[in-house]
Every structure is written in structure tokens, then in C-alpha cells.
Write a protein that holds these residues in place. Structure first.
Motif, PDB file in Angstrom:
ATOM      1  N   ILE A 126     -30.217  49.606 -19.741  1.00  0.00           N
ATOM      2  CA  ILE A 126     -29.119  50.533 -19.452  1.00  0.00           C
ATOM      3  C   ILE A 126     -28.673  51.252 -20.722  1.00  0.00           C
ATOM      4  O   ILE A 126     -28.401  52.462 -20.714  1.00  0.00           O
ATOM      5  CB  ILE A 126     -27.953  49.775 -18.798  1.00  0.00           C
ATOM      6  CG1 ILE A 126     -28.354  49.320 -17.392  1.00  0.00           C
ATOM      7  CG2 ILE A 126     -26.711  50.661 -18.716  1.00  0.00           C
ATOM      8  CD1 ILE A 126     -27.358  48.404 -16.739  1.00  0.00           C
ATOM      9  N   LEU A 127     -28.607  50.534 -21.834  1.00  0.00           N
ATOM     10  CA  LEU A 127     -28.257  51.167 -23.104  1.00  0.00           C
ATOM     11  C   LEU A 127     -29.315  52.199 -23.501  1.00  0.00           C
ATOM     12  O   LEU A 127     -28.999  53.265 -24.038  1.00  0.00           O
ATOM     13  CB  LEU A 127     -28.111  50.109 -24.196  1.00  0.00           C
ATOM     14  CG  LEU A 127     -26.889  49.192 -24.092  1.00  0.00           C
ATOM     15  CD1 LEU A 127     -26.948  48.110 -25.165  1.00  0.00           C
ATOM     16  CD2 LEU A 127     -25.598  49.991 -24.227  1.00  0.00           C
ATOM     17  N   GLY A 128     -30.580  51.875 -23.237  1.00  0.00           N
ATOM     18  CA  GLY A 128     -31.644  52.838 -23.510  1.00  0.00           C
ATOM     19  C   GLY A 128     -31.520  54.088 -22.658  1.00  0.00           C
ATOM     20  O   GLY A 128     -31.750  55.204 -23.131  1.00  0.00           O
ATOM     21  N   ILE A 129     -31.137  53.904 -21.397  1.00  0.00           N
ATOM     22  CA  ILE A 129     -30.928  55.056 -20.514  1.00  0.00           C
ATOM     23  C   ILE A 129     -29.809  55.937 -21.051  1.00  0.00           C
ATOM     24  O   ILE A 129     -29.910  57.172 -21.046  1.00  0.00           O
ATOM     25  CB  ILE A 129     -30.610  54.573 -19.088  1.00  0.00           C
ATOM     26  CG1 ILE A 129     -31.835  53.871 -18.473  1.00  0.00           C
ATOM     27  CG2 ILE A 129     -30.180  55.743 -18.202  1.00  0.00           C
ATOM     28  CD1 ILE A 129     -31.540  53.208 -17.149  1.00  0.00           C
ATOM     29  N   GLY A 130     -28.730  55.293 -21.522  1.00  0.00           N
ATOM     30  CA  GLY A 130     -27.635  56.068 -22.108  1.00  0.00           C
ATOM     31  C   GLY A 130     -28.087  56.873 -23.307  1.00  0.00           C
ATOM     32  O   GLY A 130     -27.666  58.021 -23.492  1.00  0.00           O
ATOM     33  N   ARG A 131     -28.958  56.286 -24.132  1.00  0.00           N
ATOM     34  CA  ARG A 131     -29.498  57.015 -25.286  1.00  0.00           C
ATOM     35  C   ARG A 131     -30.339  58.196 -24.830  1.00  0.00           C
ATOM     36  O   ARG A 131     -30.267  59.297 -25.395  1.00  0.00           O
ATOM     37  CB  ARG A 131     -30.343  56.054 -26.133  1.00  0.00           C
ATOM     38  CG  ARG A 131     -31.182  56.721 -27.232  1.00  0.00           C
ATOM     39  CD  ARG A 131     -30.336  57.084 -28.426  1.00  0.00           C
ATOM     40  NE  ARG A 131     -31.055  57.903 -29.382  1.00  0.00           N
ATOM     41  CZ  ARG A 131     -31.833  57.430 -30.370  1.00  0.00           C
ATOM     42  NH1 ARG A 131     -32.000  56.120 -30.495  1.00  0.00           N
ATOM     43  NH2 ARG A 131     -32.408  58.246 -31.214  1.00  0.00           N
ATOM     44  N   ALA A 132     -31.127  57.986 -23.790  1.00  0.00           N
ATOM     45  CA  ALA A 132     -32.024  59.048 -23.326  1.00  0.00           C
ATOM     46  C   ALA A 132     -31.252  60.219 -22.724  1.00  0.00           C
ATOM     47  O   ALA A 132     -31.547  61.381 -23.014  1.00  0.00           O
ATOM     48  CB  ALA A 132     -33.008  58.482 -22.301  1.00  0.00           C
ATOM     49  N   ILE A 133     -30.266  59.923 -21.887  1.00  0.00           N
ATOM     50  CA  ILE A 133     -29.567  60.999 -21.188  1.00  0.00           C
ATOM     51  C   ILE A 133     -28.642  61.765 -22.125  1.00  0.00           C
ATOM     52  O   ILE A 133     -28.305  62.924 -21.872  1.00  0.00           O
ATOM     53  CB  ILE A 133     -28.780  60.441 -19.985  1.00  0.00           C
ATOM     54  CG1 ILE A 133     -28.481  61.564 -18.984  1.00  0.00           C
ATOM     55  CG2 ILE A 133     -27.485  59.780 -20.429  1.00  0.00           C
ATOM     56  CD1 ILE A 133     -27.911  61.067 -17.675  1.00  0.00           C
TER      57      ILE A 133
ATOM     58  N   ALA B 263     -41.094  65.744 -23.222  1.00  0.00           N
ATOM     59  CA  ALA B 263     -39.761  65.199 -23.492  1.00  0.00           C
ATOM     60  C   ALA B 263     -39.672  63.740 -23.067  1.00  0.00           C
ATOM     61  O   ALA B 263     -39.038  62.921 -23.742  1.00  0.00           O
ATOM     62  CB  ALA B 263     -38.705  66.034 -22.773  1.00  0.00           C
ATOM     63  N   SER B 264     -40.310  63.385 -21.957  1.00  0.00           N
ATOM     64  CA  SER B 264     -40.281  62.001 -21.482  1.00  0.00           C
ATOM     65  C   SER B 264     -40.986  61.069 -22.451  1.00  0.00           C
ATOM     66  O   SER B 264     -40.493  59.972 -22.748  1.00  0.00           O
ATOM     67  CB  SER B 264     -40.935  61.917 -20.099  1.00  0.00           C
ATOM     68  OG  SER B 264     -40.236  62.690 -19.151  1.00  0.00           O
ATOM     69  N   LEU B 265     -42.142  61.495 -22.938  1.00  0.00           N
ATOM     70  CA  LEU B 265     -42.874  60.669 -23.905  1.00  0.00           C
ATOM     71  C   LEU B 265     -42.067  60.475 -25.183  1.00  0.00           C
ATOM     72  O   LEU B 265     -42.010  59.361 -25.732  1.00  0.00           O
ATOM     73  CB  LEU B 265     -44.227  61.309 -24.229  1.00  0.00           C
ATOM     74  CG  LEU B 265     -45.258  61.348 -23.096  1.00  0.00           C
ATOM     75  CD1 LEU B 265     -46.485  62.149 -23.521  1.00  0.00           C
ATOM     76  CD2 LEU B 265     -45.661  59.933 -22.695  1.00  0.00           C
ATOM     77  N   LEU B 266     -41.438  61.540 -25.652  1.00  0.00           N
ATOM     78  CA  LEU B 266     -40.663  61.448 -26.887  1.00  0.00           C
ATOM     79  C   LEU B 266     -39.434  60.562 -26.699  1.00  0.00           C
ATOM     80  O   LEU B 266     -39.133  59.711 -27.545  1.00  0.00           O
ATOM     81  CB  LEU B 266     -40.248  62.845 -27.347  1.00  0.00           C
ATOM     82  CG  LEU B 266     -39.516  62.916 -28.693  1.00  0.00           C
ATOM     83  CD1 LEU B 266     -40.402  62.365 -29.803  1.00  0.00           C
ATOM     84  CD2 LEU B 266     -39.088  64.339 -28.999  1.00  0.00           C
ATOM     85  N   LEU B 267     -38.709  60.748 -25.595  1.00  0.00           N
ATOM     86  CA  LEU B 267     -37.536  59.919 -25.337  1.00  0.00           C
ATOM     87  C   LEU B 267     -37.932  58.467 -25.107  1.00  0.00           C
ATOM     88  O   LEU B 267     -37.185  57.549 -25.468  1.00  0.00           O
ATOM     89  CB  LEU B 267     -36.769  60.457 -24.126  1.00  0.00           C
ATOM     90  CG  LEU B 267     -35.985  61.742 -24.341  1.00  0.00           C
ATOM     91  CD1 LEU B 267     -35.320  62.188 -23.044  1.00  0.00           C
ATOM     92  CD2 LEU B 267     -34.928  61.549 -25.423  1.00  0.00           C
TER      93      LEU B 267
ATOM     94  N   GLY C  80     -32.918  68.403 -14.648  1.00  0.00           N
ATOM     95  CA  GLY C  80     -33.693  68.262 -15.873  1.00  0.00           C
ATOM     96  C   GLY C  80     -33.339  66.993 -16.633  1.00  0.00           C
ATOM     97  O   GLY C  80     -34.224  66.282 -17.124  1.00  0.00           O
ATOM     98  N   SER C  81     -32.053  66.697 -16.727  1.00  0.00           N
ATOM     99  CA  SER C  81     -31.624  65.473 -17.405  1.00  0.00           C
ATOM    100  C   SER C  81     -32.149  64.236 -16.690  1.00  0.00           C
ATOM    101  O   SER C  81     -32.606  63.273 -17.321  1.00  0.00           O
ATOM    102  CB  SER C  81     -30.091  65.426 -17.484  1.00  0.00           C
ATOM    103  OG  SER C  81     -29.580  66.473 -18.276  1.00  0.00           O
ATOM    104  N   LEU C  82     -32.087  64.266 -15.361  1.00  0.00           N
ATOM    105  CA  LEU C  82     -32.567  63.120 -14.581  1.00  0.00           C
ATOM    106  C   LEU C  82     -34.084  62.977 -14.694  1.00  0.00           C
ATOM    107  O   LEU C  82     -34.607  61.857 -14.799  1.00  0.00           O
ATOM    108  CB  LEU C  82     -32.158  63.271 -13.113  1.00  0.00           C
ATOM    109  CG  LEU C  82     -30.653  63.227 -12.838  1.00  0.00           C
ATOM    110  CD1 LEU C  82     -30.377  63.453 -11.351  1.00  0.00           C
ATOM    111  CD2 LEU C  82     -30.052  61.901 -13.283  1.00  0.00           C
ATOM    112  N   TYR C  83     -34.797  64.088 -14.700  1.00  0.00           N
ATOM    113  CA  TYR C  83     -36.256  64.046 -14.799  1.00  0.00           C
ATOM    114  C   TYR C  83     -36.710  63.427 -16.119  1.00  0.00           C
ATOM    115  O   TYR C  83     -37.552  62.517 -16.134  1.00  0.00           O
ATOM    116  CB  TYR C  83     -36.853  65.448 -14.660  1.00  0.00           C
ATOM    117  CG  TYR C  83     -36.825  66.023 -13.268  1.00  0.00           C
ATOM    118  CD1 TYR C  83     -36.780  65.199 -12.156  1.00  0.00           C
ATOM    119  CD2 TYR C  83     -36.842  67.406 -13.063  1.00  0.00           C
ATOM    120  CE1 TYR C  83     -36.753  65.715 -10.879  1.00  0.00           C
ATOM    121  CE2 TYR C  83     -36.817  67.941 -11.778  1.00  0.00           C
ATOM    122  CZ  TYR C  83     -36.762  67.087 -10.693  1.00  0.00           C
ATOM    123  OH  TYR C  83     -36.741  67.611  -9.418  1.00  0.00           O
TER     124      TYR C  83
END
Length: 282
Positions: free
Chosen positions: A202-209, A143-147, A67-70
Motif C-alpha cells: 500500500i505504501l508503494g502504491i502511494g509512492r506510485a500514484i 511509466a509502469s516499468l519505471l514506477l 492515466g494515474s490508475l493505469y
């Protein structure tokens, strides 16, 4: 003067030491409480088990990992292109008068609390997804759209800074060879700022996960492997927050072990950031 400089040096050293100590204490707490739970449950059963039923002593977190990866992958697909193109526009195409209005607005997005994003997603994005795509609206897509919206300020700010740091001689040399403005930006300056742009992504990915509250409000929070982007999902962070309040014994330890897995993910992301940064400096 030397005494004053020495005093500030000591203050900075103490501040740096405190930061390192805080990280070490967090690591010590997580691993000291999480590793025993992994040993009791079994690392394979814990990491790759598909059933999360604490009442039946089933503690498989693979649905939460997936779920986190998706949702993170969805945030990358929706947020990175928009953020990158916005950064290029602000840096190389935007008129100064418009930049003075857009830049503060984008910076303001970074200061909005997560719960406000979550409330917006619950009241606007969830009904939109439900009416347009079907399902109940609380899903991976939502969740993807919001993140994707939430990581925009990070990607835009870092990418714009990276583009502005490229020497102007790159652009002028490209123009002197007959290239158009657009070609000079996309084929000359954009590759030169690649390392900085990757760092922002990469920083954005950290925020998302690592996001919790907003995801809880729109993702559906179903601890199972989804078979569609319109199905609900539960992330690692959501799993910890939802159940920690009443968890005891092995259940509580397994949630702390979930935090260990999330912590390792964040460490890997930061390691990737440092590798990209070092490669760019070389």
C-alpha cells in the motif's frame, strides 16, 4: 529529572501539533480553492469529462484519473512480485555475506532523486520499449516499468521487516512436522507476515500514484483516454505540474481541484494502510 522529562514532553507535543496543523492548513487551502472550481464546472463534468481544453473552458479530468490508475496498476504488476520475492530471498534464503551487499544497495535505491529515475527511463527504458514493442516509447508501459522500479525499495524493506518479525517458532514447528525449508517459508511464515507485507504494498502504491517528475519524462503527457499500453498518458500530478506555471482564473482553480482529487486518493490509500495495520494487530 521531572523538569527535563516535562520539557521533552512539551517539545514532542509541539512537534506533533505542528504536524497536525500543517495537514489541516493543506486541507484548508486545497478544499477552499478547489471546491468552488468543481461547483463552477460541475462535479460530473469535472470528474467524468473526457476533454481537457482550458482554452475552450473544458475541464474534464477523467483521462488523467484513468492515466494515474493505469500507470499505478502497471507499477503494481511489475514491482510487487519482484519486490516481494526479493524480500523473501533477503529474509530467508540469502547468505549473510551477500545480504550485507544487497541490503545497502536496495536502500540506496530509495535515496535516488525522481529526476534521476526519469532520466534513466528516458535514455534506457523508452528506447527499449520503442524497439521491442513499438510506438514512440513514451507510454503507459514505460511509466509502469519505471514506477515499478521506484516502488521496489519500499516494498522490499517493509516486507522483509514483516517477515523477520514472524516468531521463529512458526518456522521450527513447520520443520518439525516434516515440511521443507521452502514450504515452511511460503506456507507458514509468509501468511503470518501478510498484514506487514500488505502495508508495504500500500505504501508503494502511494509512492506510485503521487510520483510526478519521472512520469512526466516518460509517459508522453497526452491528456486523452488511451486505447493501448503503448500510447501516451497524462497523470493527475503531471497535469498540475505542467500547466500550473501559466494557469489563471478558472484554469488555475481547476488544477487546484485536481489536487483535491489526488489528495482524496492519497487519503484513501492511507486509510487502507491503517485498516490493514489494525487488522494485523488484532
Amino acid at each position: 529529572m521531572k523538569i527535563k522529562e516535562k520539557l521533552w514532553e512539551i517539545i514532542f507535543l509541539i512537534a506533533a501539533g505542528f504536524s497536525i496543523l500543517a495537514v489541516l492548513l493543506i486541507c484548508l487551502f486545497l478544499f477552499a480553492n478547489g471546491i468552488p472550481a468543481m461547483h463552477k464546472i460541475g462535479l460530473t463534468n469535472f470528474m467524468f469529462g473526457t476533454k481537457w481544453k482550458p482554452g475552450n473552458d473544458l475541464y474534464g479530468i477523467f483521462p488523467m484519473i484513468a492515466g494515474s490508475l493505469y500507470v499505478t496498476a502497471g507499477a503494481i504488476l511489475t514491482g510487487v512480485p519482484v519486490g516481494l520475492m526479493t524480500a523473501i530471498f533477503l529474509s530467508k534464503f540469502c547468505p549473510k555475506w551477500l545480504h550485507k551487499m544487497l541490503k545497502p544497495a536496495i536502500d540506496l535505491l530509495a535515496g535516488i532523486p525522481s529526476v534521476v529515475y526519469g532520466f534513466f527511463g528516458l535514455m534506457v527504458i523508452v528506447p527499449f520499449v520503442r524497439n521491442v514493442f513499438g510506438g514512440n516509447g513514451s507510454s503507459i508501459l514505460t511509466a509502469s516499468l519505471l514506477l515499478g522500479m521506484m516502488i521496489l525499495p519500499t516494498i522490499i524493506s517493509v516486507s522483509e521487516t514483516a517477515l523477520n518479525a514472524v516468531p521463529q517458532s512458526y518456522y521450527e514447528g513447520s520443520r518439525a512436522l516434516g515440511a521443507t525449508h521452502e514450504r515452511s517459508v511460503f506456507l507458514t511464515m509468509l501468511p503470518a507476515a501478510k498484514s506487514g507485507i500488505m502495508a508495504g504494498i500500500i505504501l508503494g502504491i502511494g509512492r506510485a500514484i503521487g510520483e510526478t517528475m519521472a512520469v512526466i519524462m516518460v509517459a508522453g503527457n497526452q491528456a486523452r483516454l488511451p486505447d493501448s499500453v503503448l500510447k501516451g498518458v497524462r497523470t493527475l500530478t503531471a497535469n498540475i505540474v505542467i500547466e500550473m506555471g501559466y494557469a489563471t482564473d478558472l484554469h488555475r482553480e481547476s488544477l487546484i481541484a485536481t489536487g483535491v482529487v489526488l489528495f482524496v486518493f492519497i487519503l484513501l490509500i492511507n486509510l487502507s494502510f491503517n485498516l490493514v495495520k489494525n487488522r494485523g494487530s488484532k
